[in-house]
Enzyme design. Structure first.
Site, PDB file in Angstrom:
ATOM      1  N   MET A  80       0.538   7.377   3.681  1.00  0.00           N
ATOM      2  CA  MET A  80       1.237   6.856   4.860  1.00  0.00           C
ATOM      3  C   MET A  80       2.214   5.736   4.478  1.00  0.00           C
ATOM      4  O   MET A  80       3.354   5.705   4.947  1.00  0.00           O
ATOM      5  CB  MET A  80       0.233   6.342   5.902  1.00  0.00           C
ATOM      6  CG  MET A  80      -0.569   7.412   6.572  1.00  0.00           C
ATOM      7  SD  MET A  80       0.421   8.513   7.587  1.00  0.00           S
ATOM      8  CE  MET A  80       0.645   7.518   9.063  1.00  0.00           C
ATOM      9  N   ALA A 131      -8.482   0.705   6.700  1.00  0.00           N
ATOM     10  CA  ALA A 131      -9.098  -0.227   7.652  1.00  0.00           C
ATOM     11  C   ALA A 131     -10.392  -0.765   7.065  1.00  0.00           C
ATOM     12  O   ALA A 131     -11.033  -0.116   6.244  1.00  0.00           O
ATOM     13  CB  ALA A 131      -9.384   0.524   8.950  1.00  0.00           C
ATOM     14  N   LYS A 168      -4.015   2.913  19.858  1.00  0.00           N
ATOM     15  CA  LYS A 168      -4.045   3.949  18.816  1.00  0.00           C
ATOM     16  C   LYS A 168      -5.435   4.602  18.749  1.00  0.00           C
ATOM     17  O   LYS A 168      -5.571   5.808  18.566  1.00  0.00           O
ATOM     18  CB  LYS A 168      -3.667   3.350  17.452  1.00  0.00           C
ATOM     19  CG  LYS A 168      -3.845   4.310  16.273  1.00  0.00           C
ATOM     20  CD  LYS A 168      -2.909   5.488  16.370  1.00  0.00           C
ATOM     21  CE  LYS A 168      -3.189   6.709  15.538  1.00  0.00           C
ATOM     22  NZ  LYS A 168      -3.861   6.680  14.306  1.00  0.00           N
ATOM     23  N   SER A 194       0.997   6.562  14.505  1.00  0.00           N
ATOM     24  CA  SER A 194       0.518   7.940  14.510  1.00  0.00           C
ATOM     25  C   SER A 194       1.609   8.903  14.077  1.00  0.00           C
ATOM     26  O   SER A 194       2.792   8.666  14.302  1.00  0.00           O
ATOM     27  CB  SER A 194       0.037   8.346  15.901  1.00  0.00           C
ATOM     28  OG  SER A 194      -0.321   9.724  15.867  1.00  0.00           O
ATOM     29  N   ARG A 254     -18.533  17.025  16.212  1.00  0.00           N
ATOM     30  CA  ARG A 254     -18.338  16.802  14.763  1.00  0.00           C
ATOM     31  C   ARG A 254     -19.658  16.413  14.109  1.00  0.00           C
ATOM     32  O   ARG A 254     -19.993  16.907  13.030  1.00  0.00           O
ATOM     33  CB  ARG A 254     -17.295  15.701  14.519  1.00  0.00           C
ATOM     34  CG  ARG A 254     -15.897  16.128  14.886  1.00  0.00           C
ATOM     35  CD  ARG A 254     -14.870  15.220  14.225  1.00  0.00           C
ATOM     36  NE  ARG A 254     -13.541  15.451  14.776  1.00  0.00           N
ATOM     37  CZ  ARG A 254     -12.431  14.907  14.280  1.00  0.00           C
ATOM     38  NH1 ARG A 254     -12.491  14.099  13.248  1.00  0.00           N
ATOM     39  NH2 ARG A 254     -11.263  15.161  14.840  1.00  0.00           N
ATOM     40  N   GLU A 261      -6.992  12.823  20.683  1.00  0.00           N
ATOM     41  CA  GLU A 261      -6.776  13.775  19.574  1.00  0.00           C
ATOM     42  C   GLU A 261      -8.071  14.540  19.256  1.00  0.00           C
ATOM     43  O   GLU A 261      -8.052  15.769  19.129  1.00  0.00           O
ATOM     44  CB  GLU A 261      -6.295  12.952  18.362  1.00  0.00           C
ATOM     45  CG  GLU A 261      -6.176  13.677  17.045  1.00  0.00           C
ATOM     46  CD  GLU A 261      -5.838  12.694  15.905  1.00  0.00           C
ATOM     47  OE1 GLU A 261      -4.804  12.006  15.980  1.00  0.00           O
ATOM     48  OE2 GLU A 261      -6.630  12.606  14.942  1.00  0.00           O
ATOM     49  N   ASN A 303      -5.640   2.007  10.823  1.00  0.00           N
ATOM     50  CA  ASN A 303      -6.486   2.260  11.996  1.00  0.00           C
ATOM     51  C   ASN A 303      -7.591   1.208  12.057  1.00  0.00           C
ATOM     52  O   ASN A 303      -8.782   1.530  12.048  1.00  0.00           O
ATOM     53  CB  ASN A 303      -7.108   3.654  11.907  1.00  0.00           C
ATOM     54  CG  ASN A 303      -6.130   4.737  12.338  1.00  0.00           C
ATOM     55  OD1 ASN A 303      -5.266   4.515  13.192  1.00  0.00           O
ATOM     56  ND2 ASN A 303      -6.255   5.910  11.741  1.00  0.00           N
ATOM     57  N   HIS A 313      -5.656   6.986  21.495  1.00  0.00           N
ATOM     58  CA  HIS A 313      -4.864   8.153  21.067  1.00  0.00           C
ATOM     59  C   HIS A 313      -5.740   9.068  20.222  1.00  0.00           C
ATOM     60  O   HIS A 313      -5.791  10.283  20.420  1.00  0.00           O
ATOM     61  CB  HIS A 313      -3.633   7.682  20.275  1.00  0.00           C
ATOM     62  CG  HIS A 313      -2.952   8.749  19.470  1.00  0.00           C
ATOM     63  ND1 HIS A 313      -3.485   9.263  18.292  1.00  0.00           N
ATOM     64  CD2 HIS A 313      -1.797   9.430  19.672  1.00  0.00           C
ATOM     65  CE1 HIS A 313      -2.694  10.194  17.819  1.00  0.00           C
ATOM     66  NE2 HIS A 313      -1.652  10.328  18.635  1.00  0.00           N
ATOM     67  N   ASN A 314      -6.463   8.476  19.279  1.00  0.00           N
ATOM     68  CA  ASN A 314      -7.302   9.281  18.390  1.00  0.00           C
ATOM     69  C   ASN A 314      -8.459   9.934  19.144  1.00  0.00           C
ATOM     70  O   ASN A 314      -8.844  11.063  18.841  1.00  0.00           O
ATOM     71  CB  ASN A 314      -7.836   8.425  17.233  1.00  0.00           C
ATOM     72  CG  ASN A 314      -6.778   8.214  16.169  1.00  0.00           C
ATOM     73  OD1 ASN A 314      -5.586   8.325  16.441  1.00  0.00           O
ATOM     74  ND2 ASN A 314      -7.191   7.890  14.971  1.00  0.00           N
ATOM     75  N   ARG A 334     -35.343   3.973  39.115  1.00  0.00           N
ATOM     76  CA  ARG A 334     -35.166   2.621  38.549  1.00  0.00           C
ATOM     77  C   ARG A 334     -35.939   1.601  39.382  1.00  0.00           C
ATOM     78  O   ARG A 334     -36.581   0.694  38.860  1.00  0.00           O
ATOM     79  CB  ARG A 334     -33.678   2.240  38.536  1.00  0.00           C
ATOM     80  CG  ARG A 334     -32.838   3.035  37.549  1.00  0.00           C
ATOM     81  CD  ARG A 334     -31.356   2.668  37.660  1.00  0.00           C
ATOM     82  NE  ARG A 334     -31.087   1.330  37.179  1.00  0.00           N
ATOM     83  CZ  ARG A 334     -30.545   0.363  37.887  1.00  0.00           C
ATOM     84  NH1 ARG A 334     -30.201   0.603  39.149  1.00  0.00           N
ATOM     85  NH2 ARG A 334     -30.331  -0.826  37.374  1.00  0.00           N
ATOM     86  N   ASN A 371       2.026  -2.477  -4.644  1.00  0.00           N
ATOM     87  CA  ASN A 371       0.764  -1.744  -4.768  1.00  0.00           C
ATOM     88  C   ASN A 371      -0.008  -2.361  -5.913  1.00  0.00           C
ATOM     89  O   ASN A 371       0.565  -2.673  -6.962  1.00  0.00           O
ATOM     90  CB  ASN A 371       1.010  -0.257  -5.051  1.00  0.00           C
ATOM     91  CG  ASN A 371      -0.158   0.592  -4.594  1.00  0.00           C
ATOM     92  OD1 ASN A 371      -0.149   1.119  -3.480  1.00  0.00           O
ATOM     93  ND2 ASN A 371      -1.188   0.706  -5.412  1.00  0.00           N
ATOM     94  N   GLY A 391       0.833  -1.210   0.000  1.00  0.00           N
ATOM     95  CA  GLY A 391       0.000   0.000   0.000  1.00  0.00           C
ATOM     96  C   GLY A 391       0.859   1.247   0.000  1.00  0.00           C
ATOM     97  O   GLY A 391       1.471   1.583   1.019  1.00  0.00           O
TER      98      GLY A 391
HETATM   99  C1  6PG Z   1      -2.585   9.990  13.471  1.00  0.00           C
HETATM  100  C2  6PG Z   1      -3.981  10.404  13.174  1.00  0.00           C
HETATM  101  C3  6PG Z   1      -4.520   9.749  11.954  1.00  0.00           C
HETATM  102  C4  6PG Z   1      -5.833  10.409  11.544  1.00  0.00           C
HETATM  103  C5  6PG Z   1      -7.015   9.651  12.031  1.00  0.00           C
HETATM  104  C6  6PG Z   1      -8.208  10.449  12.442  1.00  0.00           C
HETATM  105  O1  6PG Z   1      -2.379   9.641  14.613  1.00  0.00           O
HETATM  106  O2  6PG Z   1      -1.726  10.057  12.591  1.00  0.00           O
HETATM  107  O3  6PG Z   1      -4.808  10.085  14.261  1.00  0.00           O
HETATM  108  O4  6PG Z   1      -4.578   8.393  12.189  1.00  0.00           O
HETATM  109  O5  6PG Z   1      -5.865  11.695  11.941  1.00  0.00           O
HETATM  110  O6  6PG Z   1      -7.352   8.826  10.965  1.00  0.00           O
HETATM  111  O7  6PG Z   1      -8.894  10.881  11.338  1.00  0.00           O
HETATM  112  P1  6PG Z   1     -10.359  11.487  11.358  1.00  0.00           P
HETATM  113  O8  6PG Z   1     -10.271  12.834  11.973  1.00  0.00           O
HETATM  114  O9  6PG Z   1     -10.696  11.555   9.902  1.00  0.00           O
HETATM  115  O10 6PG Z   1     -11.273  10.544  12.081  1.00  0.00           O
END
Ligand code: 6PG
Length: 463
Positions: A14, A80, A187, A132, A288, A194, A106, A190-191, A438, A33, A10
């Site tokens: 990236m 993914a 990861k 990342s 979002r 983010e 991802n 992490h996102n 409840r 590829n 691929g």
């Molecule tokens: C990274 C990023 C990368 C990307 C994500 C989130 O760590 O390099 O997190 O993986 O930003 O795919 O993307 P979206 O904002 O489109 O969900």
């Protein structure tokens, strides 16, 4: 040419960047590829461009596999989802027992768990490698979060460490995470973090825009970036604010509909499944989604109040920023802690902070502070200095929220952080009412206060 020590499938943004990174570290690489209707010989063209390095390019999968030394180490850099299964299916007939696939996309950790089990039956190993850093990180050194079979990790460790970013002590930002899909889980978290950090910066931009020009906001952010608030996202946000196309700020030309590829929502879904309140990143996901309801928003739009705009001390905003970021990280670590316990991954949170300290999108000075705390403590909220900091910041957070709300500004992450803090620092919440409700309609039972036996009781509400 000798068989290559590393294969990459691929050559999207990236994949290509990782391939160049590996070649720059003198790792011999074979790239593959598939041909598309628009483009042929993608891998061969890449190999030609880098012909001064040890690279071979293929569009024939069998030839690609045969060009690799055994056990083969093949990094999958494909989207993914279905594409991962398709690539694995294409590869399988040519692989040998003991070969190692590394999924660098991802992927959802549950998909990875399943793939690991399926491949194991054929004696092929699959590592879940969170990567990342975006294009630049992939090229110069990403943060790597490899999980899966430990022995297979040890076989690829050297290559991954060469490719990875380096931390302040020059150690690779790469460390074994744990079994199964734990690399992809980490990861994903992490996102999630983010998403929270990004939305938070968007909120500050909205609040500060009331009284400051873009240039002023950029200057404020750049000043903060010289402090303990330093972060990659803060830095790029300042750069975005000052980028112009002719006389127009590029930012002003961008439609206010935020996209997403799913990892932020997966992180919140995982948190829900594990019962962990990650309210800040989840608010960011919802922000979002809400932004995407553009047409309905336009229909319902209410103009902002016209009353004169008061100045607010920049320091108040700064403190709300610090408060929310700290809690966003805390909630992320709590999610990792819960997952580690449930899935028996033995995640090392301090080590995860270390490998996030460079190369990745959430790299920041604050992670270094978290690392030293998490070396000693299980949770950031077990640490007196963090509790003291949050306590000291609280009154300014409240001021910031009151200020923003009087002008109808959207600050979901800051308010989520504040609500979280209020709940976490309240001894007796209103949850007794939830329990009563409840029990009233569903006989779901409740526990009595001060009952050491913690017996579940049903009360006969309707006499
Ligand atoms: C990274 C990023 C990368 C990307 C994500 C989130 O760590 O390099 O997190 O993986 O930003 O795919 O993307 P979206 O904002 O489109 O969900």
């Amino acid at each position: 040419m000798k068989n290559a020590s590393f294969g990459i499938i691929g050559l999207g943004v990236m994949g290509k960047s990782i391939a160049i990174n590996a070649l720059n570290k003198n790792i011999s690489v074979a790239v593959y590829n598939r041909e598309t209707t628009d483009e042929v010989h993608i891998a061969q063209t890449f190999a030609k461009v880098y012909s001064d390095k040890q690279v071979q390019g293929f569009s024939d999968i069998q030839a690609f596999v045969n060009a690799l030394e055994t056990p083969r180490k093949i990094l999958l850099m494909v989207n993914a989802g279905k594409a991962v299964d398709q690539v694995i299916a294409t590869l399988l007939p040519y692989l040998s027992a003991g070969d190692i696939l590394l999924d660098g996309g991802n992927s959802h950790y549950k998909d990875t768990n399943k793939r690991i089990l399926d491949l194991k039956k054929q004696h092929i190993h699959l590592l879940s490698v969170g990567i990342s850093g975006g294009e630049e990180g992939a090229l110069t050194g990403p943060s790597l979060m490899p999980g899966g079979d430990k022995e297979s990790y040890l076989v690829v460790k050297k290559i991954l460490e060469m490719i990875a970013a380096k931390d302040a002590d020059k150690k690779p930002c790469c460390a074994y995470i744990g079994n199964d899909g734990s690399g992809h889980f980490v990861k994903m978290v992490h996102n999630g973090i983010e998403y929270g950090d990004m939305q938070l910066l968007a909120e500050l931009y909205e609040v500060l825009s009331l009284t400051c020009s873009y240039n002023d906001i950029a200057t404020i952010f750049r000043n903060w970036n010289q402090t303990e608030l330093q972060s990659y996202l803060l830095e790029i946000t300042a750069d975005i604010l000052t980028t112009k196309e002719g006389n127009t700020y590029v930012l002003d030309t961008i439609l206010d509909k935020a996209g997403n590829k799913g990892t932020g929502s997966w992180s919140s879904i995982a948190a829900m499944e594990l019962g962990v309140p990650t309210t800040i990143k989840t608010s960011a996901v919802y922000a979002r989604y809400l932004s995407s309801l553009k047409e309905k928003r336009a229909q319902l739009a209410i103009s902002k109040p016209h009353h004169p705009i008061e100045e607010i001390a920049i320091d108040v905003i700064k403190r709300a920023y610090k408060f929310t970021r700290l809690l966003n990280l805390h909630q992320g670590f709590e999610l990792l802690r819960a997952a580690s316990k449930t899935y028996e991954w033995q995640l090392q949170l301090a080590e995860i902070c270390r490998i996030w300290s460079n190369g990745c999108i959430i790299k920041s000075a604050m992670l270094k502070q978290c690392m030293s705390i998490l070396k000693e403590k299980d949770s950031l909220l077990d640490d007196e200095t963090i509790i003291q900091q949050l306590t000291d910041l609280e009154s300014d957070v409240k001021k910031g929220i009151q200020y923003a709300l009087q002008y109808r500004l959207n600050i979901p992450c800051i308010t989520a952080a504040y609500s979280y803090w209020l709940m976490m620092t309240t001894q007796r919440t209103s949850a007794n009412m939830i329990q009563a409700q409840r029990d009233f309609f569903g006989a779901h039972t409740f526990q009595r206060v001060n009952d050491a036996s913690q017996k579940q009781i049903h009360y006969h509400w309707k006499k």
